[in-house]
Design an enzyme around this catalytic site. Structure first.
Site, PDB file in Angstrom:
ATOM      1  N   CYS A  44     -18.649 -15.830  -6.446  1.00 52.49           N
ATOM      2  CA  CYS A  44     -19.766 -15.268  -5.682  1.00 52.49           C
ATOM      3  C   CYS A  44     -21.080 -15.947  -6.044  1.00 52.49           C
ATOM      4  O   CYS A  44     -21.974 -16.059  -5.196  1.00 52.49           O
ATOM      5  CB  CYS A  44     -19.888 -13.775  -5.946  1.00 52.49           C
ATOM      6  SG  CYS A  44     -18.581 -12.781  -5.207  1.00 52.49           S
ATOM      7  N   CYS A  88     -24.924  -3.185   3.380  1.00 46.19           N
ATOM      8  CA  CYS A  88     -24.308  -1.868   3.562  1.00 46.19           C
ATOM      9  C   CYS A  88     -25.259  -0.885   4.259  1.00 46.19           C
ATOM     10  O   CYS A  88     -26.346  -0.593   3.746  1.00 46.19           O
ATOM     11  CB  CYS A  88     -23.876  -1.301   2.202  1.00 46.19           C
ATOM     12  SG  CYS A  88     -23.077   0.305   2.373  1.00 46.19           S
ATOM     13  N   CYS A 133     -25.010 -14.961  -4.774  1.00 46.42           N
ATOM     14  CA  CYS A 133     -24.978 -14.297  -3.461  1.00 46.42           C
ATOM     15  C   CYS A 133     -24.932 -12.774  -3.630  1.00 46.42           C
ATOM     16  O   CYS A 133     -24.263 -12.247  -4.517  1.00 46.42           O
ATOM     17  CB  CYS A 133     -23.747 -14.778  -2.693  1.00 46.42           C
ATOM     18  SG  CYS A 133     -23.484 -13.928  -1.129  1.00 46.42           S
ATOM     19  N   ASP A 147       0.829  -1.199   0.000  1.00 47.40           N
ATOM     20  CA  ASP A 147       0.000   0.000   0.000  1.00 47.40           C
ATOM     21  C   ASP A 147       0.869   1.257   0.000  1.00 47.40           C
ATOM     22  O   ASP A 147       0.474   2.280   0.545  1.00 47.40           O
ATOM     23  CB  ASP A 147      -0.910  -0.043   1.247  1.00 47.40           C
ATOM     24  CG  ASP A 147      -2.097   0.898   1.146  1.00 47.40           C
ATOM     25  OD1 ASP A 147      -2.485   1.232   0.022  1.00 47.40           O
ATOM     26  OD2 ASP A 147      -2.610   1.314   2.200  1.00 47.40           O
ATOM     27  N   CYS A 170     -19.772  -5.285   5.019  1.00 45.45           N
ATOM     28  CA  CYS A 170     -19.831  -6.012   3.751  1.00 45.45           C
ATOM     29  C   CYS A 170     -18.823  -7.165   3.710  1.00 45.45           C
ATOM     30  O   CYS A 170     -19.063  -8.202   3.086  1.00 45.45           O
ATOM     31  CB  CYS A 170     -19.640  -5.075   2.561  1.00 45.45           C
ATOM     32  SG  CYS A 170     -18.122  -4.098   2.581  1.00 45.45           S
TER      33      CYS A 170
END
Ligand code: SF4
Ligand code: SF4
Length: 357
Positions: free
Chosen positions: A195, A205, A198, A141, A251
């Site tokens: 995923c 959120c 889903c 990062d 989330c």
């Protein structure tokens, strides 16, 4: 101990075994190029202002989207994952209204500090085994790097509908880091997982930040608002923030693939007791000195005392606990207009509850 059952014999296998020995939980290799659609997606995101005040996202987009634009000599990327999976329900703290809820990743040491040393250690081995002309650069990062896209390409997992990486073995709880090298390494094989139908993360959120699967408006995201954003938090979103005083895990925490994750083996990521359910009354009284002491070595220290107290005031306003009222009054007199305004908002929220009770 190495996870490989036979003696490592390819360079990739040696690097993989060494990575697990150092403490990484996931590793993969890929060619140092990304699909042009990634750069197009980044440009569209900033063109629509979804990045809010994160102006650094407007810069060096080409370098972020293409490793060779950042370092022309790079041929392969080694993507590394470090699990920070919690050993308990990550969202349990949201029910304790007089306490602050800190995002799982920030309940102990700053992962950048932990991971950087591990990446450098592995990079030294890559140089030793790769030969005299081997060059490496490590990132955690710290530079424009599309780390989630590279992790997906290196088969650590896939980009979930929440936009983060999902791993078959570690769910959505992986810190990512990279080693760029001029070596040509064999790309990793697909490991499966998806995923499917889903939509749990999208539905979870609290601020409706998702525009569509994989796309969000960061300006509505609680992580952005409580960590990146310095101003007064929009009134219409304050009540939805609840007691989240630093980041949001909703989330990520609801992802069913987390069921396969083991608790992080890196003890530096296990929650410190004082960060598991910190009292809002204690936190709102922190001055600059005590804030720095309290969060030494933590990523929370980076946002500074004033932004943190702003977040605590919103949690107090949402607490419904009238006993917190006296703690808000002194902050209304602070010079920082964002703090004074947020303290007034919190006091009024509690006052309404006082008079109506
Ligand atoms: S981190 Fe929280 S606020 Fe942000 S998109 Fe995820 S659930 Fe929404
Ligand atoms: S919660 Fe469901 S949709 Fe979201 S990333 Fe996990 S598997 Fe994908």
């Amino acid at each position: 101990m190495s996870v490989l059952s036979h003696k490592p014999y390819t360079l990739e296998e040696k690097i993989e075994a060494q990575a697990y020995d150092i403490g990484f939980d996931a590793i993969g290799f890929c060619e140092a190029n990304l699909d042009p659609s990634i750069e197009a997606g980044l440009r569209a995101f900033v063109a629509r202002n979804y990045h809010g005040t994160m102006t650094w996202m407007e810069e060096r987009i080409e370098q972020r989207a293409q490793p060779k634009a950042l370092w022309p000599a790079v041929r392969s990327v080694i993507s590394l994952g470090l699990s920070y999976a919690p050993g308990n329900d990550a969202l349990a703290g949201l029910q304790q209204k007089t306490c602050g809820n800190i995002s799982v990743y920030a309940r102990n040491r700053d992962y950048h500090d932990v991971m950087k040393g591990m990446l450098k250690q592995l990079a030294q081995s890559v140089v030793k085994w790769g030969g005299n002309s081997t060059e490496v650069k490590v990132f955690v990062d710290t530079a424009p790097v599309a780390e989630r896209d590279l992790a997906e390409k290196a088969r650590l997992g896939w980009r979930g509908k929440h936009g983060c990486l999902v791993s078959r073995n570690h769910g959505s709880w992986l810190f990512l880091g990279e080693i760029y090298t001029n070596l040509s390494l064999a790309p990793s094989s697909p490991k499966g997982g998806k995923c499917g139908s889903c939509t749990r993360c999208l539905d979870s959120c609290p601020t409706d930040a998702f525009l569509e699967p994989g796309k969000m408006d960061a300006r509505r995201c609680i992580s952005y608002l409580t960590i990146e954003y310095k101003g007064s938090i929009p009134l219409e979103l304050r009540s939805r923030i609840g007691n989240r005083i630093y980041g949001c895990d909703d989330c990520i925490a609801v992802c069913p693939w987390n069921n396969f994750a083991q608790t992080a083996r890196t003890l530096k990521f296990h929650a410190r007791d004082e960060n598991s359910a910190p009292s809002l009354a204690e936190l709102v009284q922190l001055d600059d000195t005590t804030f720095r002491q309290r969060f030494s070595g933590s990523p929370i220290k980076r946002i500074g005392r004033d932004s943190f107290i702003r977040n605590v005031l919103i949690a107090i306003g949402n607490s419904g606990d009238k006993t917190l009222y006296p703690y808000v009054i002194p902050v209304m007199k602070e010079e920082n207009p964002v703090l004074a305004e947020t303290a007034l908002w919190a006091a009024r929220r509690l006052e309404v509850q006082k008079t109506s009770s």
